[in-house]
Design a protein around this motif. Structure first.
Motif, PDB file in Angstrom:
ATOM      1  N   VAL A 146       0.860  -1.180   0.000  1.00  0.00           N
ATOM      2  CA  VAL A 146       0.000   0.000   0.000  1.00  0.00           C
ATOM      3  C   VAL A 146       0.899   1.233   0.000  1.00  0.00           C
ATOM      4  CG1 VAL A 146      -1.731   1.321   1.254  1.00  0.00           C
ATOM      5  CG2 VAL A 146      -1.865  -1.176   1.217  1.00  0.00           C
ATOM      6  N   VAL A 147       0.730   2.085  -1.005  1.00  0.00           N
ATOM      7  CA  VAL A 147       1.568   3.282  -1.144  1.00  0.00           C
ATOM      8  C   VAL A 147       1.231   4.278  -0.024  1.00  0.00           C
ATOM      9  CG1 VAL A 147       2.164   5.223  -2.649  1.00  0.00           C
ATOM     10  CG2 VAL A 147       1.716   2.954  -3.632  1.00  0.00           C
ATOM     11  N   VAL A 148       2.282   4.828   0.573  1.00  0.00           N
ATOM     12  CA  VAL A 148       2.108   5.795   1.663  1.00  0.00           C
ATOM     13  C   VAL A 148       1.363   7.028   1.149  1.00  0.00           C
ATOM     14  CG1 VAL A 148       3.318   7.274   3.316  1.00  0.00           C
ATOM     15  CG2 VAL A 148       4.202   4.980   2.803  1.00  0.00           C
ATOM     16  N   ASN A 149       0.381   7.508   1.958  1.00  0.00           N
ATOM     17  CA  ASN A 149      -0.430   8.699   1.658  1.00  0.00           C
ATOM     18  C   ASN A 149      -1.313   8.532   0.418  1.00  0.00           C
ATOM     19  OD1 ASN A 149       0.648  10.125   3.862  1.00  0.00           O
ATOM     20  ND2 ASN A 149       2.408  10.810   2.636  1.00  0.00           N
ATOM     21  N   SER A 150      -1.535   7.300  -0.005  1.00  0.00           N
ATOM     22  CA  SER A 150      -2.400   7.052  -1.155  1.00  0.00           C
ATOM     23  C   SER A 150      -3.849   6.946  -0.703  1.00  0.00           C
ATOM     24  CB  SER A 150      -1.994   5.753  -1.850  1.00  0.00           C
ATOM     25  OG  SER A 150      -2.219   4.638  -0.984  1.00  0.00           O
ATOM     26  N   THR A 151      -4.761   6.904  -1.679  1.00  0.00           N
ATOM     27  CA  THR A 151      -6.185   6.708  -1.369  1.00  0.00           C
ATOM     28  C   THR A 151      -6.386   5.383  -0.642  1.00  0.00           C
ATOM     29  OG1 THR A 151      -6.834   7.975  -3.322  1.00  0.00           O
ATOM     30  CG2 THR A 151      -8.486   6.499  -2.374  1.00  0.00           C
ATOM     31  N   ALA A 152      -5.651   4.350  -1.070  1.00  0.00           N
ATOM     32  CA  ALA A 152      -5.782   3.027  -0.448  1.00  0.00           C
ATOM     33  C   ALA A 152      -5.472   3.086   1.040  1.00  0.00           C
ATOM     34  CB  ALA A 152      -4.850   2.040  -1.144  1.00  0.00           C
ATOM     35  N   GLN A 186      -8.065  -9.942 -11.587  1.00  0.00           N
ATOM     36  CA  GLN A 186      -7.974  -8.715 -12.376  1.00  0.00           C
ATOM     37  C   GLN A 186      -9.301  -7.949 -12.391  1.00  0.00           C
ATOM     38  OE1 GLN A 186      -6.125  -9.031 -16.206  1.00  0.00           O
ATOM     39  NE2 GLN A 186      -4.332 -10.100 -15.415  1.00  0.00           N
ATOM     40  N   ALA A 187     -10.291  -8.444 -11.660  1.00  0.00           N
ATOM     41  CA  ALA A 187     -11.534  -7.694 -11.475  1.00  0.00           C
ATOM     42  C   ALA A 187     -11.278  -6.403 -10.695  1.00  0.00           C
ATOM     43  CB  ALA A 187     -12.562  -8.546 -10.729  1.00  0.00           C
ATOM     44  N   VAL A 188     -10.169  -6.359  -9.947  1.00  0.00           N
ATOM     45  CA  VAL A 188      -9.853  -5.153  -9.167  1.00  0.00           C
ATOM     46  C   VAL A 188      -9.642  -3.945 -10.085  1.00  0.00           C
ATOM     47  CG1 VAL A 188      -8.235  -4.082  -7.556  1.00  0.00           C
ATOM     48  CG2 VAL A 188      -8.935  -6.465  -7.228  1.00  0.00           C
ATOM     49  N   PRO A 189      -8.726  -3.991 -11.062  1.00  0.00           N
ATOM     50  CA  PRO A 189      -8.575  -2.818 -11.929  1.00  0.00           C
ATOM     51  C   PRO A 189      -9.797  -2.557 -12.795  1.00  0.00           C
ATOM     52  CG  PRO A 189      -7.262  -4.654 -12.771  1.00  0.00           C
ATOM     53  CD  PRO A 189      -7.734  -5.043 -11.398  1.00  0.00           C
ATOM     54  N   GLU A 190     -10.536  -3.625 -13.150  1.00  0.00           N
ATOM     55  CA  GLU A 190     -11.753  -3.430 -13.943  1.00  0.00           C
ATOM     56  C   GLU A 190     -12.787  -2.635 -13.154  1.00  0.00           C
ATOM     57  OE1 GLU A 190     -12.539  -4.411 -17.348  1.00  0.00           O
ATOM     58  OE2 GLU A 190     -10.365  -4.255 -17.112  1.00  0.00           O
ATOM     59  N   THR A 191     -12.877  -2.925 -11.867  1.00  0.00           N
ATOM     60  CA  THR A 191     -13.819  -2.205 -11.003  1.00  0.00           C
ATOM     61  C   THR A 191     -13.440  -0.727 -10.894  1.00  0.00           C
ATOM     62  OG1 THR A 191     -14.275  -4.184  -9.703  1.00  0.00           O
ATOM     63  CG2 THR A 191     -14.772  -2.070  -8.658  1.00  0.00           C
ATOM     64  N   LEU A 192     -12.134  -0.463 -10.818  1.00  0.00           N
ATOM     65  CA  LEU A 192     -11.672   0.906 -10.635  1.00  0.00           C
ATOM     66  C   LEU A 192     -11.794   1.758 -11.892  1.00  0.00           C
ATOM     67  CD1 LEU A 192      -8.542   0.242  -8.409  1.00  0.00           C
ATOM     68  CD2 LEU A 192     -10.823   0.951  -7.696  1.00  0.00           C
ATOM     69  N   LYS A 193     -12.282   1.168 -12.976  1.00  0.00           N
ATOM     70  CA  LYS A 193     -12.579   1.957 -14.185  1.00  0.00           C
ATOM     71  C   LYS A 193     -13.928   2.658 -14.057  1.00  0.00           C
ATOM     72  CE  LYS A 193     -10.030  -0.990 -17.461  1.00  0.00           C
ATOM     73  NZ  LYS A 193     -10.170  -1.902 -18.643  1.00  0.00           N
ATOM     74  N   GLN A 194     -14.728   2.221 -13.047  1.00  0.00           N
ATOM     75  CA  GLN A 194     -16.087   2.732 -12.895  1.00  0.00           C
ATOM     76  C   GLN A 194     -16.164   3.677 -11.697  1.00  0.00           C
ATOM     77  OE1 GLN A 194     -18.488  -0.789 -12.465  1.00  0.00           O
ATOM     78  NE2 GLN A 194     -17.387  -1.848 -14.123  1.00  0.00           N
ATOM     79  N   PRO A 197     -19.611   4.612  -5.648  1.00  0.00           N
ATOM     80  CA  PRO A 197     -19.271   3.904  -4.411  1.00  0.00           C
ATOM     81  C   PRO A 197     -18.917   2.436  -4.692  1.00  0.00           C
ATOM     82  CG  PRO A 197     -21.641   4.162  -4.606  1.00  0.00           C
ATOM     83  CD  PRO A 197     -21.044   4.918  -5.749  1.00  0.00           C
ATOM     84  N   HIS A 198     -17.907   1.930  -4.010  1.00  0.00           N
ATOM     85  CA  HIS A 198     -17.490   0.537  -4.152  1.00  0.00           C
ATOM     86  C   HIS A 198     -17.227  -0.059  -2.783  1.00  0.00           C
ATOM     87  CE1 HIS A 198     -17.212   0.636  -8.495  1.00  0.00           C
ATOM     88  NE2 HIS A 198     -16.447   1.715  -8.436  1.00  0.00           N
ATOM     89  N   THR A 199     -17.292  -1.385  -2.735  1.00  0.00           N
ATOM     90  CA  THR A 199     -17.015  -2.102  -1.490  1.00  0.00           C
ATOM     91  C   THR A 199     -16.057  -3.254  -1.776  1.00  0.00           C
ATOM     92  OG1 THR A 199     -19.225  -1.611  -0.622  1.00  0.00           O
ATOM     93  CG2 THR A 199     -17.983  -3.390   0.442  1.00  0.00           C
ATOM     94  N   PHE A 200     -14.937  -3.278  -1.070  1.00  0.00           N
ATOM     95  CA  PHE A 200     -14.032  -4.429  -1.109  1.00  0.00           C
ATOM     96  C   PHE A 200     -14.276  -5.251   0.151  1.00  0.00           C
ATOM     97  CE2 PHE A 200     -10.390  -2.285  -3.708  1.00  0.00           C
ATOM     98  CZ  PHE A 200     -11.135  -2.457  -4.875  1.00  0.00           C
ATOM     99  N   ASP A 214     -15.709   5.872  -2.004  1.00  0.00           N
ATOM    100  CA  ASP A 214     -16.177   6.488  -3.248  1.00  0.00           C
ATOM    101  C   ASP A 214     -14.971   6.653  -4.174  1.00  0.00           C
ATOM    102  OD1 ASP A 214     -18.954   6.845  -2.713  1.00  0.00           O
ATOM    103  OD2 ASP A 214     -18.428   8.453  -1.316  1.00  0.00           O
ATOM    104  N   TRP A 215     -15.190   6.374  -5.449  1.00  0.00           N
ATOM    105  CA  TRP A 215     -14.059   6.359  -6.367  1.00  0.00           C
ATOM    106  C   TRP A 215     -14.341   7.198  -7.610  1.00  0.00           C
ATOM    107  CZ3 TRP A 215      -9.192   5.769  -6.447  1.00  0.00           C
ATOM    108  CH2 TRP A 215      -8.501   5.514  -7.636  1.00  0.00           C
ATOM    109  N   THR A 216     -13.319   7.972  -8.011  1.00  0.00           N
ATOM    110  CA  THR A 216     -13.371   8.762  -9.247  1.00  0.00           C
ATOM    111  C   THR A 216     -12.177   8.361 -10.102  1.00  0.00           C
ATOM    112  OG1 THR A 216     -14.379  10.619  -8.069  1.00  0.00           O
ATOM    113  CG2 THR A 216     -13.420  11.075 -10.235  1.00  0.00           C
ATOM    114  N   PRO A 217     -12.390   7.701 -11.239  1.00  0.00           N
ATOM    115  CA  PRO A 217     -11.267   7.218 -12.063  1.00  0.00           C
ATOM    116  C   PRO A 217     -10.370   8.334 -12.588  1.00  0.00           C
ATOM    117  CG  PRO A 217     -13.335   6.203 -12.742  1.00  0.00           C
ATOM    118  CD  PRO A 217     -13.682   7.313 -11.815  1.00  0.00           C
TER     119      PRO A 217
END
Length: 372
Positions: A146-152, A186-194, A197-200, A214-217
């Motif tokens: 997980v990248v430091v200070n990232s959205t994740a 690889q459903a992870v990057p496919e989901t992040l194209k949309q 709101p998302h739930t992992f 909430d995600w904004t591509p």
């Protein structure tokens, strides 16, 4: 930067050493299998060489001259009755003893032993890899960083989290992306194209929990990154399951290998020197091994698996000059009820050998062309 400087930039001494070791073991065991099946059927073996070219060391043992030759790549076994013999008239004639006197099944067994040995070695190494390193689980994605200070990081994802479901739906074993089948993780990057709101749903230390965000591509025209490095989850397995999976993986890769060799022949016939990542020559192989050597021993094991599979499948191509070609000629003779004439077999083998040599030269030239 000239050609040799470019080569030095991608090849390392350690990588070259491991290339020699891995290929040397693969070829030596391949030839040793030919030797064993010939001797098992009572056929004398004149010589066995590790390496090619000038002989550096030789010793006679059990009727065979064992050699170590100067060029460390390759090797050969000289089985009685495979090569033409010189008659009293000074002319070359078809052999009548040794290998030539074996029934068709006996001949096929001697020739098939080499590729089978490489296949068994690949399966053994794959089983060892899966048993010690675990087996990829395609329907789960493991977060490796997980990248430091990232959205994740801000939404609470951590190293080692395993994503098992997205937006309330379990990740499937496979999914279709742009018309092609892909592993489920690889459903992870496919989901992040949309956007939205998302739930992992994740597993953390054996406990399931949901991460909602909430995600904004894209933002202000720039592609946004969640900030994770991930891949398939890995599951520890026993030897039995590891071997079964190894066999299944090998069978599944056959169509890809056939397609890769088909593309190689097409490029050869059209003199297309463009790069193909699926087939590498000696320079490309040494470059891959150099990169793997920097990653550790298990990366080298993966390379050894690929090289042994490639050697096995390539040798089974029914081109005279390869093991598959010799098997094909033996089958033709068995179907006819009589072997091909000496002149016919010599002409076919010469043409096949010339084709294989030209193909090898093409692969080497294509390998080297990217450095010019």
């Amino acid at each position: 930067m000239n050609f040799f400087q470019s080569l030095a930039a991608v090849l390392t001494p350690v990588g070259l050493l491991w290339t020699v070791i891995i290929l040397g073991i693969a070829v030596t065991l391949h030839e040793l299998a030919h030797y064993a099946l010939a001797r098992w059927q009572g056929v004398p073996v004149k010589s066995f060489s590790v390496g090619m070219g000038p002989v550096l060391w030789r010793r006679r043992w059990k009727g065979t001259e064992w050699r170590v030759s100067a060029l460390p790549l390759g090797g050969y076994v000289e089985i009685d009755g495979m090569a033409p013999v010189q008659g009293a008239d000074g002319q070359m004639h078809a052999p009548t003893g040794g290998y030539a006197a074996l029934p068709s099944l006996g001949k096929i067994a001697v020739i098939l032993a080499g590729p089978v040995m490489n296949l068994l070695l690949a399966l053994g190494l794959m089983t060892l890899l899966f048993t010690n390193q675990g087996m990829p689980v395609q329907d789960r994605a493991r977060i490796e960083e997980v990248v430091v200070n990232s959205t994740a990081q801000k939404i609470g994802l951590k190293n080692g989290d395993v994503i098992t479901a997205i937006d309330g739906r379990d990740i499937p074993e496979t999914l279709t992306i742009d018309g092609k089948e892909a592993p489920g993780w690889q459903a992870v990057p496919e989901t992040l194209k949309q956007a939205g709101p998302h739930t992992f749903t994740i597993l953390r230390q054996g406990q399931a929990q949901d991460i909602r965000f909430d995600w904004t591509p894209t933002l202000n025209g720039k592609k946004q990154l969640l900030g994770i490095r991930y891949g398939p989850d890995v599951q520890k397995v026993g030897v039995g399951q590891a071997f079964t999976t190894s066999v299944k993986s090998t069978v599944e890769v056959v169509p890809q290998v056939i397609q890769s060799f088909g593309n190689l022949f097409k490029r050869f016939l059209t003199l297309d020197l463009s790069q193909d990542q699926n087939v590498s020559g000696p320079i490309g192989t040494a470059e891959i091994v150099s990169r793997a050597a920097a990653l550790g021993p298990w990366a080298l094991v993966q390379i050894a698996i690929m090289l042994n599979l490639s050697l096995a499948f390539f040798n089974l191509i029914p081109i005279p000059g390869l093991d598959g070609g010799r098997i094909l000629l033996t089958l033709i003779g068995a179907i006819k009820g009589s072997p091909l004439t000496f002149a016919q077999e010599n002409a076919i083998n010469f043409a096949g050998f010339a084709f294989v040599m030209l193909l090898m030269m093409f692969v080497i030239l294509r390998d080297a062309s990217r450095f010019f």
